[in-house]
Write a protein that holds these residues in place. Structure first.
Motif, mmCIF file in Angstrom:
data_model
loop_
_atom_site.group_PDB
_atom_site.id
_atom_site.type_symbol
_atom_site.label_atom_id
_atom_site.label_comp_id
_atom_site.label_asym_id
_atom_site.label_seq_id
_atom_site.Cartn_x
_atom_site.Cartn_y
_atom_site.Cartn_z
ATOM 1 N N ALA A 213 0.832 -1.205 0.000
ATOM 2 C CA ALA A 213 0.000 0.000 0.000
ATOM 3 C C ALA A 213 0.867 1.255 0.000
ATOM 4 O O ALA A 213 0.601 2.213 -0.741
ATOM 5 N N GLU A 216 2.529 1.826 -3.385
ATOM 6 C CA GLU A 216 1.558 2.289 -4.385
ATOM 7 C C GLU A 216 1.144 3.734 -4.130
ATOM 8 O O GLU A 216 1.050 4.549 -5.055
ATOM 9 N N LEU A 217 0.915 4.075 -2.869
ATOM 10 C CA LEU A 217 0.484 5.434 -2.530
ATOM 11 C C LEU A 217 1.574 6.467 -2.795
ATOM 12 O O LEU A 217 1.289 7.632 -3.074
ATOM 13 N N MET A 258 -1.827 12.003 4.020
ATOM 14 C CA MET A 258 -2.400 11.193 2.945
ATOM 15 C C MET A 258 -2.208 9.708 3.246
ATOM 16 O O MET A 258 -3.153 8.901 3.130
ATOM 17 N N LEU A 259 -1.010 9.313 3.661
ATOM 18 C CA LEU A 259 -0.745 7.922 4.005
ATOM 19 C C LEU A 259 -1.587 7.489 5.206
ATOM 20 O O LEU A 259 -2.217 6.419 5.180
ATOM 21 N N ALA A 262 -5.219 7.070 4.228
ATOM 22 C CA ALA A 262 -5.423 5.924 3.331
ATOM 23 C C ALA A 262 -5.310 4.605 4.090
ATOM 24 O O ALA A 262 -6.117 3.688 3.893
ATOM 25 N N TYR A 266 -8.676 2.346 4.009
ATOM 26 C CA TYR A 266 -8.682 1.157 3.162
ATOM 27 C C TYR A 266 -8.165 -0.101 3.861
ATOM 28 O O TYR A 266 -8.612 -1.213 3.567
#
Length: 528
Positions: A213, A216-217, A258-259, A262, A266
């Protein structure tokens, strides 16, 4: 099974292709038959077929234009053209578009279509095998690189003696631009690791999904590099060019939030982050990394996940011996069991508030909680049945004090419930009451006559009843409980043999030592 569609404005040809060709026998599923190119394109928007058989001469959009429209989205799709025209320029365009075959309608037959379909299927099979092999090799290469990257970073954290030039070269290899000249490291730690294990079952799985993750982020953040350290922690290193127009911490906080958001949304995983200070070279990065890892212990006292700068949170400096308070809290928790007290939450919260107010070292807190739980399991007659190894592992994984609180609260509720169940099963409530009374008054002398009087029983009758129900006489039981408690107290820091004797109601130290030796076959000093 592969998917195929047929496109032809000639209804007779379309019905021939749709109804007379045994597609399933040769490994295809016919998913659509269309009289115009537009409907075929709409269909391909939801499911790209593996084979498209199309007429070349259709109104509004011919077969060649259809192929051009689909080629970018259907790169792996094979095309077969049907035509009434045996003209070179048509065939030439079909070759340029990568068409599998070109069939004149006058030669069209079930056998010809089946032969071409089987050739096409073989070609698709080969293409898929090649693609899978390439994906496998790529995956192996990426895993190998990820393993090397993690190993290098762990060595850097544990042995920060890498030469600056070598370190910067490695950072360049892993995607960081050393020409930017300035760097900020960020250490991340999962907020509730037991919750993560409960959700994903294994540490390896937690680590795997977080790594994937994060990578990708961060793919759109060219100046931020991710390094995995464990299933609980990872690190980011941000590179930037120093100027007066922008604040690097603003961007780093944006990326971090943001991390954090996320992961929460998710993955249902909460993380805290501690942001380091600006470093101008590899040596300065190296000096910060172990400190950030150590300072992450301060997350233990965070009520919720946060992103903070390292200089903004006070270090844990309390070197006080937490175990000096062990006896006090052990007694409080033990009384909950002995008195079958349902007010567990108040006692547990009082203990946790004490821990928070003094900010003890997290490792000592976890050791204390484990010892409190173990003491109740091993020493008390009303202890709950609990898997010791599982409990110890669960406590060791706890990364914040609220996890400790929730675990201990649940543990004590189950323990009190277990104590109640044992009491209800006893045929003689007098014996249960007598045992409780002894456990609550181990700090003084206890006589058989005193307890019998409390239970309104004749001392001789009470003595015989106790022996019959428990298999040991009353004085043996009192001595055994005192000696078990003595063994635990002697192991505590600051407790002398004389002090323990006094705490258990023995006025004579020599007599206490004699009883202890008789019970354990060794002197108290051997257990200190």
């Amino acid at each position: 099974m592969y998917r195929v569609i047929v496109v032809d404005d000639d209804v007779a040809v379309l019905e021939f292709l749709e109804k007379l060709i045994p597609w399933q026998e040769i490994g295809f599923e016919l998913t659509g038959a269309f009289t115009n190119a537009f409907d075929a394109i709409d269909h391909c928007g939801t499911a790209i077929p593996d084979l498209i058989v199309t007429d070349i001469g259709m109104p509004e959009m011919d077969g060649l234009e259809l192929i051009r429209k689909l080629r970018s989205e259907a790169q792996a799709t094979q095309f077969v053209i049907l035509s009434c025209h045996d003209e070179f320029h048509y065939a030439q365009q079909a070759v340029k578009l990568g068409v599998q075959d070109y069939i004149l309608k006058e030669t069209l037959s079930v056998e010809s279509i089946m032969g071409i379909a089987e050739q096409t299927k073989s070609k698709i099979d080969d293409s898929l095998r090649h693609r899978h092999e390439m994906e496998k090799l790529t995956d192996q290469a990426q895993k190998s690189k990820a393993v090397r990257k993690e190993k290098w970073f762990r060595n850097l954290m544990l042995n920060p003696v890498t030469e600056d030039g070598s370190m910067m070269e490695q950072l360049r290899e892993y995607g960081l631009n050393p020409n930017l000249g300035h760097y900020i490291p960020v250490l991340w730690r999962i907020h509730s690791f037991n919750a993560a294990i409960n959700r994903y079952e294994k540490e390896d799985i937690v680590k795997f999904i977080v790594e994937n993750a994060a990578e990708e982020l961060l793919c759109e953040e060219p100046d931020v590099v991710f390094f995995s350290y464990s299933a609980q922690e990872f690190c980011l290193i941000y590179a930037f060019k120093k100027d007066l127009a922008s604040n690097p911490y603003d961007k780093l906080v944006r990326v971090s939030r943001m991390l954090q958001q996320a992961f929460s949304k998710y993955l249902k995983l909460e993380f805290s982050a501690i942001v380091g200070e600006t470093a101008a070279n590899g040596a300065e990065i190296r000096r910060q990394l172990p400190d950030l890892l150590s300072n992450a212990d301060q997350f233990f006292y965070f009520d919720e996940p946060k992103i903070v700068r390292s200089k903004e949170i006070p270090p844990i400096t309390n070197q006080e011996d937490l175990f000096m308070h062990y006896f006090e809290y052990s007694e409080r928790l033990n009384r909950l069991l002995l008195e079958e007290n349902r007010n567990v939450e108040q006692v547990v919260d009082s203990f946790i508030q004490f821990i928070k107010s003094r900010r003890f070292q997290p490792s000592n807190v976890k050791q204390m909680v484990w010892k409190l739980a173990l003491d109740m399991q091993l020493k008390l007659i009303f202890s709950q049945e609990y898997a010791k190894e599982k409990a110890q592992q669960s406590i060791e994984r706890m990364l914040n004090v609220n996890e400790i609180r929730n675990w201990l609260l649940q543990f004590m509720k189950e323990a009190v419930l277990r104590a109640e169940q044992i009491s209800k099963k006893s045929k003689k409530t007098e014996i249960v009451d007598a045992q409780k009374y002894v456990m609550l008054h181990l700090d003084r002398k206890i006589t058989l006559e005193e307890v019998a009087d409390r239970l309104h029983l004749n001392p001789s009758y009470f003595s015989r009843l106790f022996k019959k129900e428990t298999g040991e006489n009353f004085i043996e039981f009192v001595t055994r409980m005192k000696m078990e408690k003595a063994k635990a107290l002697i192991g505590e820091s600051g407790n002398t043999v004389e002090k323990v004797a006094w705490m258990l109601g023995y006025d004579n130290k020599s007599y206490f030592i004699k009883v202890f030796k008789q019970h354990f076959g060794a002197s108290p000093s051997q257990f200190a």
